[in-house]
Design a protein around this motif. Structure first.
Motif, short mmCIF file in Angstrom:
data_model
loop_
_atom_site.label_atom_id
_atom_site.label_comp_id
_atom_site.label_asym_id
_atom_site.label_seq_id
_atom_site.Cartn_x
_atom_site.Cartn_y
_atom_site.Cartn_z
N GLY A 66 11.71 31.08 -26.07
CA GLY A 66 10.91 32.19 -25.51
C GLY A 66 9.50 31.98 -25.84
N SER A 67 9.07 33.36 -25.88
CA SER A 67 7.64 33.52 -25.96
C SER A 67 6.98 33.23 -27.51
CB SER A 67 7.10 34.86 -25.78
OG SER A 67 7.49 35.80 -26.35
N ALA A 68 7.91 32.99 -28.63
CA ALA A 68 7.53 32.72 -29.92
C ALA A 68 6.55 31.42 -29.84
CB ALA A 68 8.77 32.43 -30.80
N GLU A 69 5.83 31.40 -30.97
CA GLU A 69 4.89 30.10 -31.03
C GLU A 69 5.74 28.98 -31.46
OE1 GLU A 69 1.06 30.21 -32.71
OE2 GLU A 69 0.56 32.49 -32.31
N ALA A 107 -0.96 15.31 -28.03
CA ALA A 107 -1.45 16.74 -28.02
C ALA A 107 -1.81 17.39 -26.77
CB ALA A 107 -2.98 16.59 -28.92
N GLU A 108 -2.24 16.79 -25.80
CA GLU A 108 -2.38 17.20 -24.42
C GLU A 108 -1.10 17.71 -23.68
OE1 GLU A 108 -5.03 17.93 -22.81
OE2 GLU A 108 -6.65 16.76 -24.28
N ALA A 109 0.11 16.82 -23.83
CA ALA A 109 1.26 17.08 -23.19
C ALA A 109 1.93 18.20 -24.19
CB ALA A 109 2.02 15.78 -23.45
N PHE A 110 1.96 18.20 -25.22
CA PHE A 110 2.39 19.18 -26.07
C PHE A 110 1.70 20.72 -25.75
CE2 PHE A 110 3.57 16.27 -29.73
CZ PHE A 110 4.79 16.05 -29.28
N ALA A 111 0.18 20.62 -25.61
CA ALA A 111 -0.28 22.01 -25.24
C ALA A 111 0.30 22.52 -23.75
CB ALA A 111 -1.82 21.58 -25.16
N ASP A 112 0.58 21.62 -22.85
CA ASP A 112 1.06 22.12 -21.57
C ASP A 112 2.52 22.81 -21.69
OD1 ASP A 112 -1.28 21.08 -20.42
OD2 ASP A 112 -0.07 19.15 -19.71
N ILE A 113 3.19 22.36 -22.92
CA ILE A 113 4.59 23.13 -23.32
C ILE A 113 4.52 24.08 -24.18
CG2 ILE A 113 6.92 22.59 -24.17
CD1 ILE A 113 6.23 19.73 -23.81
N VAL A 145 2.52 24.22 -27.27
CA VAL A 145 2.62 24.21 -28.70
C VAL A 145 1.33 24.54 -29.42
CG1 VAL A 145 2.46 22.25 -30.61
CG2 VAL A 145 4.38 22.26 -28.58
N THR A 146 1.48 25.30 -30.23
CA THR A 146 -0.16 25.70 -30.75
C THR A 146 -0.24 25.32 -32.42
OG1 THR A 146 1.29 27.60 -31.84
CG2 THR A 146 0.42 27.96 -29.80
#
Length: 365
Positions: A185-188, A206-212, A214-215
């Motif tokens: 859910g909304s957890a990091e 990094a770009e692709a993970f950011a869209d999902i 990932v922090t």
């Protein structure tokens, strides 16, 4: 109590099987070895440990014990310096640093017990509890176990952050990360490549993970590649922290990493970086460079120093080590609403080794 002499020092190794095969981006394992050190002075016993090769027991017994015995048990800084000097020709980093860590951790616990103080109060408490992030999500897990583990930390334990392993099969990583995102859910969501990617691979991910969502991107490239880490730090999307440092064995490693501008968050591990003394040096460097610090694995040994170090943001609630610490130590911290806290009034780090329970795992010398 100053002047109490160290009377005895002992160490032993215990190999504990995992509950299933485990792997990350660059390693596979089916057991974890715990090295326990106990130091006696003035009727008290200090307990320290590391996760390392059984060879650390040999280093403690054959090299460090003679440095430590008969010393003032409060002279931790002098003993730490002399232990490092004693392993000069063996090599400070690696197994020797693990061995020094176990001894140093035991010395700090002994001092606090003799003063009848919680270890965090001896060091100087900055906070009463510390956030953790649930950590596991091994690349050997199928989707069902990945979902179950990560969602359990969020739903049952209240963790605001969870971490999974990536990098073993890069072609499958985006799908697995999406599975994890849907489960929590909304957890990091944090990801850890353990240095498995090339620079260009890591940038693309990094770009692709950011869209999902990932922090946190841990060791996107090898932690020895400071230029690569700096590239990732500079070019990763806003809101994504690049982290590394778990393989730091001495303060110069951490200083080089921070001087290179290689990370947004430094990691340090008191079972590797020459103990609590070394961890406090890493914390001082984070103060100097104005960066946050995160404690790598071994949550029970890190709890008190993390409550004291000003810039600590969280501790890794690593699945393997949590299993071991709950099984083999009375007083291991309980996870409540995503945080852990020292036991009120318990002297030292509050841990007691369950020797009888550990005996079946003992590594015979």
């Amino acid at each position: 109590m100053t002047g109490a002499k160290i009377e005895a020092l002992s160490a032993a190794a215990y190999e504990i099987p995992t509950d299933a095969p485990e792997s990350d981006g660059t390693a596979e394992w089916n057991s974890t070895t715990l090295v326990v050190c106990e130091i006696n002075a003035a009727g008290a016993t200090g307990l320290g440990y590391t996760y390392a090769s059984p060879a650390a027991v040999t280093v403690i017994g054959e090299t460090l014990a003679s440095v430590v015995r008969d010393r003032d048990c409060f002279a931790i800084e002098a003993i730490w310096r002399d232990m490092i000097g004693a392993v000069r020709n063996l090599g400070w980093r690696g197994v020797c640093a693990n061995a020094i860590s176990a001894v140093d951790n035991a010395l700090w616990d002994l001092k606090a017990r003799l003063l009848d103080l919680p270890l965090c109060d001896l060091i100087g408490r900055a906070r009463d509890s510390v956030a953790v992030y649930g950590s596991g999500g091994f690349t050997s897990y199928d989707d069902g176990r990945l979902r179950q583990q990560l969602s359990g930390w969020v739903g049952e334990n209240g963790c605001q952050f969870v971490k999974m392993k990536i990098g073993r099969r890069p072609e499958d990583d985006l799908r697995r990360v999406q599975v994890a995102r849907d489960a929590i859910g909304s957890a990091e969501l944090f990801v850890d490549a353990n240095g498995a990617y090339t620079r260009k691979q890591a940038l693309a991910f990094a770009e692709a993970f950011a869209d999902i969502g990932v922090t946190w991107f841990e060791e996107p490239v090898s932690s020895d590649d400071l230029e690569g880490l700096r590239l990732l730090r500079d070019r990763s999307p806003p809101g994504m922290n690049v982290a590394a440092g778990e393989y730091g064995y001495e303060p110069f490693y951490f200083r080089r990493m921070l001087e290179a501008g290689a990370v947004d968050v430094l990691q340090a591990d008191a079972t590797r970086c020459c103990g609590i003394t070394g961890f406090l040096r890493a914390a001082a460097l984070c103060d100097a460079f104005g960066l946050p610090l995160s404690a790598h694995t071994a949550p029970a040994i890190h709890l008190h120093v993390a409550c004291a170090a000003p810039r600590v943001m969280h501790i890794e609630w690593f699945y393997d080590h949590v299993r071991i610490e709950r099984r083999l130590f009375d007083g291991a911290p309980a996870l409540i609403r995503g945080r852990i806290a020292p036991q009120a009034g318990a002297p030292g780090h509050g841990l007691m080794f369950k020797r009888v329970d550990a005996e079946s795992f003992a590594v015979k010398p």
